[in-house]
Every structure is written in structure tokens, then in C-alpha cells.
Scaffold this motif. Structure first.
Motif, PDB file in Angstrom:
ATOM      1  N   GLU A 212      39.331 -33.686 -77.638  1.00 21.22           N
ATOM      2  CA  GLU A 212      39.537 -34.749 -76.651  1.00 21.22           C
ATOM      3  C   GLU A 212      38.592 -35.926 -76.887  1.00 21.22           C
ATOM      4  N   CYS A 213      37.310 -35.624 -77.183  1.00 14.47           N
ATOM      5  CA  CYS A 213      36.336 -36.712 -77.328  1.00 14.47           C
ATOM      6  C   CYS A 213      36.624 -37.548 -78.572  1.00 14.47           C
ATOM      7  N   SER A 214      37.024 -36.896 -79.656  1.00 12.61           N
ATOM      8  CA  SER A 214      37.370 -37.651 -80.862  1.00 12.61           C
ATOM      9  C   SER A 214      38.539 -38.587 -80.602  1.00 12.61           C
ATOM     10  N   ALA A 215      39.541 -38.096 -79.872  1.00 11.99           N
ATOM     11  CA  ALA A 215      40.733 -38.910 -79.599  1.00 11.99           C
ATOM     12  C   ALA A 215      40.411 -40.061 -78.658  1.00 11.99           C
ATOM     13  N   MET A 216      39.623 -39.813 -77.623  1.00 13.84           N
ATOM     14  CA  MET A 216      39.327 -40.862 -76.648  1.00 13.84           C
ATOM     15  C   MET A 216      38.345 -41.891 -77.201  1.00 13.84           C
ATOM     16  N   ALA A 217      37.365 -41.444 -77.982  1.00 14.38           N
ATOM     17  CA  ALA A 217      36.439 -42.400 -78.599  1.00 14.38           C
ATOM     18  C   ALA A 217      37.198 -43.338 -79.531  1.00 14.38           C
ATOM     19  N   ARG A 218      38.126 -42.784 -80.307  1.00 15.95           N
ATOM     20  CA  ARG A 218      38.923 -43.620 -81.217  1.00 15.95           C
ATOM     21  C   ARG A 218      39.770 -44.609 -80.418  1.00 15.95           C
ATOM     22  N   ARG A 219      40.347 -44.152 -79.316  1.00 17.61           N
ATOM     23  CA  ARG A 219      41.235 -45.018 -78.519  1.00 17.61           C
ATOM     24  C   ARG A 219      40.487 -46.212 -77.935  1.00 17.61           C
ATOM     25  N   TYR A 220      39.288 -45.991 -77.430  1.00 20.81           N
ATOM     26  CA  TYR A 220      38.575 -47.058 -76.722  1.00 20.81           C
ATOM     27  C   TYR A 220      37.598 -47.836 -77.598  1.00 20.81           C
ATOM     28  N   LEU A 221      37.052 -47.191 -78.616  1.00 18.74           N
ATOM     29  CA  LEU A 221      36.004 -47.832 -79.406  1.00 18.74           C
ATOM     30  C   LEU A 221      36.372 -48.024 -80.872  1.00 18.74           C
ATOM     31  N   GLY A 222      37.517 -47.510 -81.282  1.00 20.08           N
ATOM     32  CA  GLY A 222      37.927 -47.660 -82.665  1.00 20.08           C
ATOM     33  C   GLY A 222      37.465 -46.503 -83.533  1.00 20.08           C
ATOM     34  N   ALA A 223      37.757 -46.603 -84.828  1.00 22.82           N
ATOM     35  CA  ALA A 223      37.449 -45.518 -85.756  1.00 22.82           C
ATOM     36  C   ALA A 223      35.952 -45.342 -85.978  1.00 22.82           C
ATOM     37  N   GLU A 224      35.180 -46.387 -85.730  1.00 23.15           N
ATOM     38  CA  GLU A 224      33.725 -46.313 -85.895  1.00 23.15           C
ATOM     39  C   GLU A 224      33.072 -47.079 -84.759  1.00 23.15           C
ATOM     40  N   PHE A 225      32.011 -46.523 -84.224  1.00 26.05           N
ATOM     41  CA  PHE A 225      31.309 -47.177 -83.108  1.00 26.05           C
ATOM     42  C   PHE A 225      29.819 -46.901 -83.248  1.00 26.05           C
ATOM     43  N   ASP A 226      29.033 -47.477 -82.341  1.00 25.55           N
ATOM     44  CA  ASP A 226      27.584 -47.479 -82.533  1.00 25.55           C
ATOM     45  C   ASP A 226      26.908 -46.157 -82.184  1.00 25.55           C
ATOM     46  N   ILE A 227      27.014 -45.734 -80.937  1.00 22.16           N
ATOM     47  CA  ILE A 227      26.195 -44.618 -80.447  1.00 22.16           C
ATOM     48  C   ILE A 227      27.067 -43.555 -79.799  1.00 22.16           C
ATOM     49  N   HIS A 228      26.816 -42.302 -80.158  1.00 23.51           N
ATOM     50  CA  HIS A 228      27.398 -41.168 -79.436  1.00 23.51           C
ATOM     51  C   HIS A 228      26.254 -40.451 -78.736  1.00 23.51           C
ATOM     52  N   GLY A 229      26.395 -40.232 -77.429  1.00 26.80           N
ATOM     53  CA  GLY A 229      25.333 -39.607 -76.657  1.00 26.80           C
ATOM     54  C   GLY A 229      25.778 -38.361 -75.939  1.00 26.80           C
ATOM     55  N   GLY A 230      24.793 -37.600 -75.503  1.00 28.12           N
ATOM     56  CA  GLY A 230      25.056 -36.394 -74.726  1.00 28.12           C
ATOM     57  C   GLY A 230      23.807 -35.553 -74.623  1.00 28.12           C
ATOM     58  N   GLY A 231      23.910 -34.460 -73.901  1.00 28.08           N
ATOM     59  CA  GLY A 231      22.783 -33.557 -73.735  1.00 28.08           C
ATOM     60  C   GLY A 231      22.465 -32.793 -75.006  1.00 28.08           C
ATOM     61  N   LEU A 232      21.212 -32.376 -75.117  1.00 28.09           N
ATOM     62  CA  LEU A 232      20.757 -31.635 -76.287  1.00 28.09           C
ATOM     63  C   LEU A 232      21.581 -30.376 -76.506  1.00 28.09           C
ATOM     64  N   ASP A 233      22.059 -29.776 -75.429  1.00 27.31           N
ATOM     65  CA  ASP A 233      22.833 -28.542 -75.539  1.00 27.31           C
ATOM     66  C   ASP A 233      24.236 -28.768 -76.092  1.00 27.31           C
ATOM     67  N   LEU A 234      24.652 -30.019 -76.251  1.00 32.73           N
ATOM     68  CA  LEU A 234      25.980 -30.311 -76.788  1.00 32.73           C
ATOM     69  C   LEU A 234      25.984 -30.499 -78.308  1.00 32.73           C
ATOM     70  N   ARG A 235      24.826 -30.492 -78.918  1.00 29.71           N
ATOM     71  CA  ARG A 235      24.781 -30.715 -80.372  1.00 29.71           C
ATOM     72  C   ARG A 235      25.668 -29.724 -81.110  1.00 29.71           C
ATOM     73  N   PHE A 236      25.567 -28.443 -80.716  1.00 30.76           N
ATOM     74  CA  PHE A 236      26.409 -27.419 -81.318  1.00 30.76           C
ATOM     75  C   PHE A 236      26.951 -26.515 -80.215  1.00 30.76           C
ATOM     76  N   PRO A 237      28.239 -26.236 -80.226  1.00 28.67           N
ATOM     77  CA  PRO A 237      29.193 -26.649 -81.263  1.00 28.67           C
ATOM     78  C   PRO A 237      29.887 -27.990 -81.016  1.00 28.67           C
ATOM     79  N   HIS A 238      29.750 -28.540 -79.810  1.00 24.90           N
ATOM     80  CA  HIS A 238      30.640 -29.633 -79.417  1.00 24.90           C
ATOM     81  C   HIS A 238      30.513 -30.840 -80.336  1.00 24.90           C
ATOM     82  N   HIS A 239      29.309 -31.370 -80.487  1.00 21.58           N
ATOM     83  CA  HIS A 239      29.167 -32.596 -81.277  1.00 21.58           C
ATOM     84  C   HIS A 239      29.320 -32.334 -82.774  1.00 21.58           C
ATOM     85  N   GLU A 240      28.878 -31.175 -83.213  1.00 20.94           N
ATOM     86  CA  GLU A 240      29.108 -30.822 -84.623  1.00 20.94           C
ATOM     87  C   GLU A 240      30.604 -30.825 -84.929  1.00 20.94           C
TER      88      GLU A 240
END
Length: 480
Positions: A212-240
């Protein structure tokens, strides 16, 4: 000055250079709305509110996207016959929004819900299958998985080897090629709610968490954007997993990865799964929202935060010092007409209204504790100027204090923190009582009844109230 941020992917501080200096783009993982927010959720959102505010003052425009995960295993599990999953998700979303608003967190530019972007997820999954990085499950369940061994860079965000990773537990492993493969699409299950499924090229089902996050980030910010943020506990597996699926699909995705530290309870992270959480609503019922904002912001965003009763008391005292100084300087003749520091305001003070030390602190990986130290040192110097009768200089210091407090969202004179309703009535009643005692003390002094005057002053001081005698009268403030 150059802004530097700690990039989790690089594991070091990096100079921040936006793709477009006229529009900084940020995507932050928002809540999964299976239940109400705890104070750790609010601390995470505040961390990126502070970053956003600083980027806005530095660059002018920030497009800030924060999603809502409104379909998920936990949302479905917490639904009841009386409250279906979609109603529960909406109610919990409102609780998160209320908690964020209570402590002055700015609303996002866009706040998409996962259920609104199913076609975009299908498109991304199809691209991954076409490129050889995803596959439908072999058991005919309708599940679709990302093939982690097809992507050599998998694990780069958290510096892990695939063979050292635990198996992904988001679906039944029977249809997987590798235990670590994660679900992009989850086939419908008979035991789950029938209205929690959508048609897809691979059968009825619902999205996995990460896609979901990959699809929504692409929709609103394009294929590349500046900063992705979140809690330290999201690094793995979610952000990985987000990083792998987006880059495998051909997107540049996030150029900087920024993660906030967690709120701890007895050395363990605060979480719903551990049952050691403190609800945001309980904290906000017990403490002034501005005090909550200050206490949560006072530690560096990447540090773990241990909250106790002393945290709230220290924050209240610190805010009291800021408020008292601003009230003192406002009573002096020749006060400036202050306009909040905003890039779009023609009559706003310039960026130079912020002390160099304050800017340097925030440019150094958003060093809010150091920035607060500059703010309080400026308050102390302003009080010294007032004590010496140097009012013109004190007014300039007052502008600096307000400007710094506005950047951090903690200006006690800002309209959002002005007391209204019952709080306003309480404040008015307290003012009336204290003014009566001040008048009685003044009369006792006029009658040279020094003992009575001292008794009144002592009674006021015992209530935690400080009196300041000035040529234009006596003023009071709460001790801080």
C-alpha cells in the motif's frame, strides 16, 4: 548553513539536498487503525511534524503525505458484529486525528487510505510479476508474493542477509518459494469478512501491508521523492519490503530514510502487542496539550524516550518560563506588533529573527534539545535586559523567542493554545481572585500594615504564584 539528516539506509548523517528546493516531498507511514493511539504513536507523528515545520521555514513548501492503513489483519480481528471492520477503522482514524490535532500536529497535505488505492496496488504487483520479482502462490490460494532472492539488494536498509532473516509470517507459507518471501496480495479466506475483499487478476483478496505504501507514495509523490519517515520499529520488515518492491519495480523511491526513536516503558518499547501502552487520550486528559507537545519534543527524535511524571512537570515549568517572559516584555512600552514567522507573510520577521545557534541546532539532524537550550538562554537574556530597564533590546529578544517557539509549535501565545471554554472560565476566575488579593496587599501597604501585606504575599506565593511589582502596577504569573 546546510541541513544534515541521519539517513538510516546510509547509517550516517547526510547533507539534505531535495530533488526540488521549491517543494520538499515527504512520505510518513501513518497508523494502522485497529485501536486508538497510544502516546508512542503521537510522539512519532510529532517527530515528523517538527521536521516538516523546519523544512517549511527553510524551503517554503513541503508536500507531506501520511497514510492510513484501514485494512489489515488486526483491523479485521478487532471488528465485531456490531461494528464492522470499516466502521472500526473510521472511528479509530478519528481518534488518531483528534490526538494529533490536540498537540498541534499539522494536518498532512494528503492522507490517503489504503482501501482507496487498490487499482494502483494491482498495477504495481503486475509490474513486479512481469519483471520476475513476484509470483502467484503455487497452491492456488490467490496469494501473490515478492521473491526476495530475485532482488540482490534485499536487506540493504537494515544490513541483513536473507539467510539470517526470520520467515515472513504474513500468510500461510505453503505457496512460497522462500520462507522470507512476503505477501503483496492475500487471497480471500472463508473465515474473514466477505466485504473485506476486492477482485484482482489473481482472485478475490486484499492487499498485503507493505504494497500500500509503495503504491500511495508513487501516486502522490512520484517514482522518486525526498524523505521516507516512520518509527524505528518499522525498518524491518515494513520499510525493507517497501524499498525492495518499489526499486524492483523501477522506482527510485525514497532518497533519505528517517526514523524516530520509540517511547519506552521499563526499558521495553511501548506497543499494543506487549500491552504496556499508555493511551494518548489518558495523557491528554491529565495534562495540558501544550505540555504534552513540549515533553514529547524535548528529547532528540532518534532517541528512546522514557516518560514519567517528572517529564510533564519539567515541560510545564519550561513553558512557564517562556510564557512569563513574553508577558513581561509585552507589558513594556514600545512593544512591536508581532506577526508569526511564516514564509508566505509579507510582514513577517525575516529568517534572521532566528538566532544562529537555534538554526544550527535544527540543521544538525533536527537537534530540538539544543534548539530548546538556545530558546531558554534567549529567555534568560531577555529577562536580564528587562531587569536592567533595557526595554528596546528586550523587545527584539521577545521577537526572537516568539519566532523560535513558533517554529517548534510551542508558542504559548499562539491562538491554538489560547484557553477557551471551561479552561478560559477557570483562568478568568483565578485572575479575579489574585487581582483581589493584589488590591488588598496594595491597600495594606498604603496603610503601612506591613505584616498584613506580607501575609497576603506569602499566601499568593504558597499557591505557586509570583508577583512582579512594576511602575505600572503589580502583575502575577504561575511559577515555572
Amino acid at each position: 548553513m546546510t541541513l544534515r539528516l541521519h539517513d538510516t539506509r546510509a547509517q550516517q548523517l547526510r547533507d539534505f539536498v531535495p530533488l526540488d528546493a521549491s517543494n520538499v516531498t515527504i512520505y510518513v507511514c501513518g497508523p494502522t487503525v485497529q485501536s486508538g493511539p497510544h502516546i508512542g504513536h503521537v510522539r512519532a507523528a510529532l517527530s515528523f511534524d517538527l521536521l516538516r515545520r523546519w523544512l517549511e521555514y527553510r524551503y517554503g513548501r513541503v508536500t507531506f503525505v501520511r497514510n492510513v492503513t484501514d485494512i489489515d489483519d488486526k483491523v479485521l480481528a478487532n471488528a465485531t458484529d456490531d461494528e464492522p471492520w470499516w466502521a472500526l477503522a473510521y472511528r479509530m482514524e478519528q481518534e488518531f486525528s483528534a490526538a494529533y490535532a490536540a498537540i498541534g500536529i499539522l494536518p498532512p497535505t494528503y492522507e490517503p487510505r489504503a482501501t482507496g488505492f487498490i487499482p494502483q496496488m494491482h498495477e504495481l504487483i503486475a509490474t513486479l510479476i512481469e519483471r520476475g520479482h513476484a509470483y502467484p502462490a503455487s497452491d492456488g490460494s490467490g496469494d501473490v508474493y515478492f521473491d526476495v532472492r530475485s532482488w540482490p539488494a534485499y536487506g540493504e536498509l537494515t544490513r541483513q542477509r536473507i539467510d539470517d532473516m526470520e520467515a515472513a509470517a504474513d500468510t500461510d507459507p505453503r505457496g512460497k518459494r522462500n520462507p522470507q518471501d512476503f505477501a503483496l496480495w492475500k487471497g480471500a479466506k472463508a473465515e474473514e469478512q466477505s466485504d473485506a475483499t476486492w477482485a484482482s487478476p489473481w482472485g478475490e483478496g486484499r492487499p498485503g501491508w507493505h504494497i500500500e505504501c509503495s503504491a500511495m507514495a508513487r501516486r502522490y509523490l512520484g517514482a522518486e521523492f525526498d524523505i521516507h519517515g516512520g518509527g524505528l520499529d518499522l525498518r524491518f520488515p515494513h520499510h525493507e519490503n517497501e524499498l525492495a518492491q518499489s526499486t524492483a519495480a523501477g522506482d527510485g523511491f525514497a532518497r533519505y530514510w528517517v526514523h524516530n526513536g520509540l517511547v519506552n516503558v521499563d526499558g521495553q518499547k511501548m506497543s499494543k502487542s506487549l500491552g504496556n501502552f499508555t493511551l494518548a487520550s489518558d495523557v491528554l486528559d491529565a495534562h495540558d496539550p501544550l505540555v504534552v507537545r513540549y515533553a514529547l519534543a524535548a528529547a532528540h527524535y532518534r532517541s528512546s524516550l522514557d516518560l514519567s511524571e517528572s517529564s510533564w512537570a519539567e515541560a510545564e515549568a519550561a513553558l512557564g518560563r517562556i510564557r512569563t517572559f513574553l508577558e513581561r516584555v509585552d507589558r513594556q512600552p514600545g512593544a512591536f506588533e508581532y506577526t508569526a514567522l511564516r514564509p508566505e507573510a509579507d510582514d513577517a520577521p525575516s529568517f534572521d529573527a532566528l538566532p544562529v545557534g537555534f538554526c544550527t541546532a535544527l540543521d544538525d539532524d533536527l537537534g530540538v534539545p539544543q534548539a530548546l537550550a538556545v530558546l531558554h538562554e534567549t529567555v534568560r537574556s531577555g529577562n536580564s535586559l528587562l531587569d536592567e530597564g533595557r526595554t528596546a533590546e528586550a523587545h527584539l529578544v521577545g521577537l526572537q523567542v516568539r519566532a523560535m517557539a513558533d517554529v517548534l509549535g510551542i508558542n504559548p501565545q499562539s491562538p491554538e493554545w489560547t484557553r477557551t471554554g471551561d479552561d478560559g472560565a477557570t483562568a478568568s476566575a483565578l485572575d479575579a481572585l489574585v487581582q483581589t488579593m493584589i488590591t488588598q496587599r496594595a491597600q495594606a501597604r498604603a496603610d503601612k500594615d506591613w505584616a498584613a501585606a506580607d501575609r497576603i504575599r506569602d499566601a499568593i506565593a504558597a499557591a505557586g504564584i509570583t508577583l512582579e511589582d512594576t511602575p505600572d502596577g503589580t502583575h502575577w504569573s504561575i511559577d515555572g
